[in-house]
Motif scaffolding. Structure first.
Motif: not given
Length: 147
Positions: A32-53
């Motif tokens: 539960a926690t592990t995968q949520a952290v990995l999701d958050a890491r992926s989401l943060a990267h996607a938001l940091a590398t795309h101008d369009d949310p």
């Protein structure tokens, strides 16, 4: 404690799912926690590398969902807790030491296979982040050469 079928998508326009909302599964292997952290890491990267949310959420969905769909289905096979069933099948009257029932190498294989599938095996956690911002100024979406 819910097990849901894998979802065909997590992102809907400017809204996305993360953690148990995206991939509810039986609690196998401390996910539960592990995968949520990995999701958050992926989401943060996607938001940091795309101008369009919206494009960022699509990229996040594409990155995480296929792996999580596989993990959800793997959990239905009991993940690392399959050892409990193996021990019960092989020694229904009990045992003195687990290695008398299942060799240490088999236990290690079960644990390593699941950890690798879940992304928290030693090689994965010690590897450089797949979400680096190489060539970018910290906190910026703009490549260094354009500044």
């Amino acid at each position: 404690m819910l097990d849901r079928d894998p979802l065909p998508r997590w992102s809907f326009g400017a809204v996305t799912l993360l953690g148990d909302a995206a991939h509810a599964m039986a609690p196998m292997g401390s996910n539960a926690t592990t995968q949520a952290v990995l999701d958050a890491r992926s989401l943060a990267h996607a938001l940091a590398t795309h101008d369009d949310p919206v494009a960022a959420l699509v990229a996040y969905d594409r990155d995480r969902r296929p792996r999580m769909n596989r993990l959800q289905l793997l959990n239905r096979a009991k993940g690392p807790e399959v050892v409990i069933d193996l021990v019960h099948e092989r020694a229904p009257q009990g045992f003195g030491h687990v290695h008398d029932v299942i060799p240490a190498a088999r236990l290690a294989h079960v644990a390593h296979s699941y950890a690798r599938a879940a992304g928290f095996d030693t090689a994965s956690v010690n590897a450089p982040s797949p979400y680096g911002l190489q060539g970018r100024i910290q906190g910026s979406r703009t490549p260094i050469r354009e500044r």
